[in-house]
Design a protein around this motif. Structure first.
Motif, PDB file in Angstrom:
ATOM      1  N   ALA A 157       0.526  -1.007  -0.626  1.00 45.28           N
ATOM      2  CA  ALA A 157       0.235  -0.370  -0.654  1.00 45.28           C
ATOM      3  C   ALA A 157       0.862   1.200  -0.187  1.00 45.28           C
ATOM      4  CB  ALA A 157      -1.259  -0.332   1.317  1.00 45.28           C
ATOM      5  N   ALA A 158       1.613   1.132   1.155  1.00 42.90           N
ATOM      6  CA  ALA A 158       2.730   2.226   0.595  1.00 42.90           C
ATOM      7  C   ALA A 158       3.319   2.090  -0.591  1.00 42.90           C
ATOM      8  CB  ALA A 158       3.925   2.337   1.501  1.00 42.90           C
ATOM      9  N   LEU A 159       3.661   1.450  -1.657  1.00 40.47           N
ATOM     10  CA  LEU A 159       4.431   1.819  -2.404  1.00 40.47           C
ATOM     11  C   LEU A 159       3.796   1.896  -3.531  1.00 40.47           C
ATOM     12  CD1 LEU A 159       6.830  -1.269  -2.333  1.00 40.47           C
ATOM     13  CD2 LEU A 159       7.521   1.548  -1.979  1.00 40.47           C
ATOM     14  N   HIS A 160       2.129   1.698  -3.585  1.00 41.01           N
ATOM     15  CA  HIS A 160       1.511   2.156  -4.887  1.00 41.01           C
ATOM     16  C   HIS A 160       0.321   2.328  -4.090  1.00 41.01           C
ATOM     17  CE1 HIS A 160       3.828  -2.073  -5.222  1.00 41.01           C
ATOM     18  NE2 HIS A 160       4.174  -1.443  -6.446  1.00 41.01           N
ATOM     19  N   PRO A 161       0.291   4.178  -4.593  1.00 40.49           N
ATOM     20  CA  PRO A 161      -0.133   4.699  -4.194  1.00 40.49           C
ATOM     21  C   PRO A 161      -2.135   4.767  -5.008  1.00 40.49           C
ATOM     22  CG  PRO A 161       1.216   6.034  -5.241  1.00 40.49           C
ATOM     23  CD  PRO A 161       1.341   4.540  -5.405  1.00 40.49           C
ATOM     24  N   ASP A 162      -2.179   4.211  -5.713  1.00 34.86           N
ATOM     25  CA  ASP A 162      -3.597   3.592  -6.681  1.00 34.86           C
ATOM     26  C   ASP A 162      -3.577   2.215  -7.063  1.00 34.86           C
ATOM     27  OD1 ASP A 162      -1.066   3.468  -8.114  1.00 34.86           O
ATOM     28  OD2 ASP A 162      -1.852   5.321  -9.710  1.00 34.86           O
ATOM     29  N   SER A 163      -3.090   0.879  -6.546  1.00 31.65           N
ATOM     30  CA  SER A 163      -3.775   0.222  -7.381  1.00 31.65           C
ATOM     31  C   SER A 163      -3.391  -0.759  -5.465  1.00 31.65           C
ATOM     32  CB  SER A 163      -2.556  -0.146  -7.573  1.00 31.65           C
ATOM     33  OG  SER A 163      -1.393   0.099  -7.599  1.00 31.65           O
ATOM     34  N   SER A 164      -3.574  -2.290  -5.306  1.00 38.99           N
ATOM     35  CA  SER A 164      -4.171  -2.562  -4.017  1.00 38.99           C
ATOM     36  C   SER A 164      -3.145  -4.367  -4.350  1.00 38.99           C
ATOM     37  CB  SER A 164      -5.282  -3.532  -3.502  1.00 38.99           C
ATOM     38  OG  SER A 164      -6.276  -3.979  -4.649  1.00 38.99           O
ATOM     39  N   LEU A 165      -2.606  -4.965  -2.797  1.00 39.10           N
ATOM     40  CA  LEU A 165      -1.964  -6.178  -3.543  1.00 39.10           C
ATOM     41  C   LEU A 165      -3.107  -7.070  -3.602  1.00 39.10           C
ATOM     42  CD1 LEU A 165      -0.276  -7.710  -3.151  1.00 39.10           C
ATOM     43  CD2 LEU A 165      -0.694  -8.096  -0.853  1.00 39.10           C
ATOM     44  N   ALA A 166      -4.518  -6.690  -2.760  1.00 34.27           N
ATOM     45  CA  ALA A 166      -5.449  -7.992  -2.963  1.00 34.27           C
ATOM     46  C   ALA A 166      -5.725  -7.901  -4.533  1.00 34.27           C
ATOM     47  CB  ALA A 166      -6.970  -7.194  -2.795  1.00 34.27           C
ATOM     48  N   ASN A 167      -5.549  -7.162  -5.341  1.00 33.42           N
ATOM     49  CA  ASN A 167      -6.001  -6.952  -7.322  1.00 33.42           C
ATOM     50  C   ASN A 167      -5.237  -7.206  -7.333  1.00 33.42           C
ATOM     51  OD1 ASN A 167      -8.235  -5.842  -8.756  1.00 33.42           O
ATOM     52  ND2 ASN A 167      -6.506  -5.260 -10.083  1.00 33.42           N
ATOM     53  N   ARG A 168      -3.399  -6.941  -7.190  1.00 28.96           N
ATOM     54  CA  ARG A 168      -2.920  -7.678  -8.192  1.00 28.96           C
ATOM     55  C   ARG A 168      -2.961  -8.919  -7.775  1.00 28.96           C
ATOM     56  NH1 ARG A 168       0.565  -4.765 -11.661  1.00 28.96           N
ATOM     57  NH2 ARG A 168       3.210  -5.733 -10.957  1.00 28.96           N
ATOM     58  N   LEU A 169      -3.143 -10.066  -6.560  1.00 24.53           N
ATOM     59  CA  LEU A 169      -2.914 -10.978  -6.468  1.00 24.53           C
ATOM     60  C   LEU A 169      -4.658 -11.761  -7.711  1.00 24.53           C
ATOM     61  CD1 LEU A 169      -2.047 -11.393  -2.878  1.00 24.53           C
ATOM     62  CD2 LEU A 169      -0.810 -11.763  -4.420  1.00 24.53           C
ATOM     63  N   LYS A 170      -5.499 -10.671  -7.694  1.00 24.39           N
ATOM     64  CA  LYS A 170      -6.899 -11.890  -8.037  1.00 24.39           C
ATOM     65  C   LYS A 170      -6.483 -12.127  -9.483  1.00 24.39           C
ATOM     66  CE  LYS A 170     -10.078  -9.217  -6.884  1.00 24.39           C
ATOM     67  NZ  LYS A 170     -11.321  -7.714  -6.709  1.00 24.39           N
ATOM     68  N   LEU A 172      -3.206 -12.199 -10.833  1.00 23.14           N
ATOM     69  CA  LEU A 172      -2.674 -13.649 -11.118  1.00 23.14           C
ATOM     70  C   LEU A 172      -3.077 -14.275 -10.777  1.00 23.14           C
ATOM     71  CD1 LEU A 172       0.506 -12.581  -8.313  1.00 23.14           C
ATOM     72  CD2 LEU A 172       0.967 -12.842 -10.975  1.00 23.14           C
ATOM     73  N   GLU A 173      -4.601 -14.867 -10.279  1.00 20.64           N
ATOM     74  CA  GLU A 173      -5.514 -16.201 -10.327  1.00 20.64           C
ATOM     75  C   GLU A 173      -6.418 -16.131 -11.395  1.00 20.64           C
ATOM     76  OE1 GLU A 173      -5.988 -18.250  -7.702  1.00 20.64           O
ATOM     77  OE2 GLU A 173      -5.498 -17.558  -6.431  1.00 20.64           O
ATOM     78  N   TRP A 174      -6.763 -14.812 -12.261  1.00 22.52           N
ATOM     79  CA  TRP A 174      -7.372 -14.641 -13.316  1.00 22.52           C
ATOM     80  C   TRP A 174      -6.130 -14.946 -14.507  1.00 22.52           C
ATOM     81  CZ3 TRP A 174      -8.873  -8.585 -12.520  1.00 22.52           C
ATOM     82  CH2 TRP A 174     -10.458  -9.027 -11.535  1.00 22.52           C
ATOM     83  N   ILE A 175      -4.666 -14.663 -14.696  1.00 22.37           N
ATOM     84  CA  ILE A 175      -4.126 -15.247 -15.614  1.00 22.37           C
ATOM     85  C   ILE A 175      -3.825 -16.530 -15.383  1.00 22.37           C
ATOM     86  CG2 ILE A 175      -1.558 -14.908 -16.128  1.00 22.37           C
ATOM     87  CD1 ILE A 175      -1.571 -11.972 -14.259  1.00 22.37           C
ATOM     88  N   LYS A 176      -4.040 -17.321 -14.159  1.00 22.05           N
ATOM     89  CA  LYS A 176      -3.963 -19.116 -14.265  1.00 22.05           C
ATOM     90  C   LYS A 176      -4.908 -19.268 -15.051  1.00 22.05           C
ATOM     91  CE  LYS A 176      -1.860 -22.048 -11.009  1.00 22.05           C
ATOM     92  NZ  LYS A 176      -2.190 -21.975  -9.752  1.00 22.05           N
ATOM     93  N   ASP A 177      -6.016 -18.543 -13.983  1.00 18.26           N
ATOM     94  CA  ASP A 177      -7.080 -19.789 -14.807  1.00 18.26           C
ATOM     95  C   ASP A 177      -7.654 -18.976 -16.229  1.00 18.26           C
ATOM     96  OD1 ASP A 177      -8.271 -19.786 -11.902  1.00 18.26           O
ATOM     97  OD2 ASP A 177      -9.617 -17.998 -11.892  1.00 18.26           O
ATOM     98  N   ALA A 178      -6.760 -18.243 -17.190  1.00 21.92           N
ATOM     99  CA  ALA A 178      -6.669 -17.967 -18.127  1.00 21.92           C
ATOM    100  C   ALA A 178      -6.150 -19.334 -19.294  1.00 21.92           C
ATOM    101  CB  ALA A 178      -6.997 -17.014 -18.806  1.00 21.92           C
ATOM    102  N   GLY A 179      -5.135 -19.585 -18.443  1.00 18.21           N
ATOM    103  CA  GLY A 179      -4.529 -20.769 -18.964  1.00 18.21           C
ATOM    104  C   GLY A 179      -2.800 -20.652 -19.695  1.00 18.21           C
ATOM    105  N   LEU A 180      -2.855 -19.316 -18.498  1.00 19.04           N
ATOM    106  CA  LEU A 180      -1.626 -18.642 -19.084  1.00 19.04           C
ATOM    107  C   LEU A 180      -0.195 -19.080 -18.761  1.00 19.04           C
ATOM    108  CD1 LEU A 180      -3.330 -15.163 -19.668  1.00 19.04           C
ATOM    109  CD2 LEU A 180      -1.619 -16.603 -21.765  1.00 19.04           C
ATOM    110  N   GLN A 181       1.058 -19.858 -18.733  1.00 24.57           N
ATOM    111  CA  GLN A 181       1.458 -20.154 -18.104  1.00 24.57           C
ATOM    112  C   GLN A 181       2.669 -18.233 -16.331  1.00 24.57           C
ATOM    113  OE1 GLN A 181       5.254 -22.038 -20.076  1.00 24.57           O
ATOM    114  NE2 GLN A 181       3.657 -21.850 -21.968  1.00 24.57           N
TER     115      GLN A 181
END
Ligand code: SAH
Length: 338
Positions: A157-170, A172-181
């Motif tokens: 949160a301190a390093l990314h004023p306009d994004s969240s860890l929760a969304n970043r991790l989400k 990554l889940e979507w990327i994996k679900d899409a079948g991308l390495q």
């Protein structure tokens, strides 16, 4: 499965003897599980426009000093053609989070590259929606790199004023679900980062089941709010690579550019600590200097006429083999040695 305490202990043991023991163990695991091949990727940085304001990154939108550029589709296709012609089997297409890279354009580009050339495509364009990642996969993209940067929520949160860890991790889940390495990863030595948080990063990578992990030292950029911070510790970055290899023996682990910038010969050292991928910058000279996520980004290979040849020479001088395949994840393709 290594426990938090075991991972932490390996990261903190910084005496020369422990480091060498760790290096050897990681090198053995690398040899047994993924062999001596090193995969060369061609990296193409297609735009330095960015809508984000990450505190560490020279491309942050608040940095008014860097002139912005955007490569055209034709310029991108030209580079992909050149890579394919010279036998490079993966193009890594990276960018700031540029609103001009809408999903229609990204998919059209991937389709053109995949239908014209025998080359795998890795995208690294930042955060999109679940549907967008699925479309990128349908268009033919093979892999996606989105470092989680740090698994420490407060630090994120301190390093990314306009994004969240929760969304970043989400994402990554979507990327994996899409079948991308899927590739995640983190910087080492971020101001305020602890060894415990790096241990958690490794356990996160493991529990998520990444196929690739980009791990490199933080390098301060004078045109960012962290310009006066200390750079990440090179040896800690090496130990982190080794622990990642031991925890996830079939991982694709690049010897990152930042490793080579922080220390001359750093990427060769990374190959000794478990890495098995090298990314070579294939961005046209006129743009390359402007993709300045941190200073001296090209220092590891400054005057080389042919950086691909330099990479091959480095691989051979480390007693390793230059891979002629695509370098797909052995986890996804079921070709892993046990
Ligand atoms: N927009 C894309 C690409 C970001 S640049 C994305 O969001 O994924 C690629 C990586 O460079 C980042 O993920 C970050 O880990 C790294 N990076 C950025 N600034 C850095 C710095 N100052 N030192 C070291 N690595 C940095």
């Amino acid at each position: 499965m290594l426990s938090f305490d075991q991972v932490r202990d390996m990261l903190v043991s910084s005496d020369a003897e422990s480091c060498e023991r760790l290096r050897r163990a990681a090198d053995d695991a690398r040899k047994t599980c993924v062999g001596d091949e090193v995969h060369i990727r061609g990296l193409l940085e297609i735009s330095n426009h960015c809508r984000r304001d990450c505190m560490y990154c020279g491309l942050r939108r608040g940095n008014k000093k860097v002139p912005r550029y955007r490569m055209s589709d034709e310029e991108i296709i030209d580079v992909a053609a050149r890579l394919a012609d010279s036998g490079i089997k993966t193009a890594v297409i990276q960018s700031g989070e540029d609103p001009a890279l809408n999903i229609v354009r990204v998919c059209r580009l991937v389709e053109r590259i995949k239908s014209s050339f025998d080359i795998a495509v890795t995208l690294s364009l930042g955060e999109y929606s679940r549907e967008d990642y699925a479309s990128m996969r349908s268009a033919g993209a093979d892999r996606y790199l989105l470092r989680h940067e740090t698994s420490d929520e407060n630090l994120y949160a301190a390093l990314h004023p306009d994004s969240s860890l929760a969304n970043r991790l989400k994402c990554l889940e979507w990327i994996k679900d899409a079948g991308l390495q899927t590739g995640a990863g983190m910087m080492i030595g971020l101001p305020g980062q602890t060894i415990d948080s790096i241990a958690n990063d490794i356990l996160y990578l493991k529990s998520f089941g990444v196929h690739m992990a980009g791990i490199g030292p933080f390098i301060p950029d004078p045109d960012t709010p962290l310009g006066n911070a200390a750079a990440g510790d090179f040896d800690l970055a090496m130990r982190t690579l080794a622990v990642a290899r031991l925890t996830m023996p079939h991982l694709l682990i690049p010897a990152t550019t930042a490793t080579g910038v922080l220390r001359h010969g750093g990427r060769a050292r990374a190959l000794q600590f478990g890495a098995n991928v090298i990314m070579v910058n294939a961005t046209p000279d006129s743009f390359r200097e402007l993709y300045k996520i941190y200073p001296n980004k090209d220092r590891d290979e400054p005057y080389s006429e042919d950086p691909f040849k330099s990479a091959r020479d480095m691989i051979l001088s480390e007693g390793r083999i230059v891979s002629e395949g695509y370098g797909h994840s052995p986890i996804i393709f079921g070709t892993r040695n046990e």
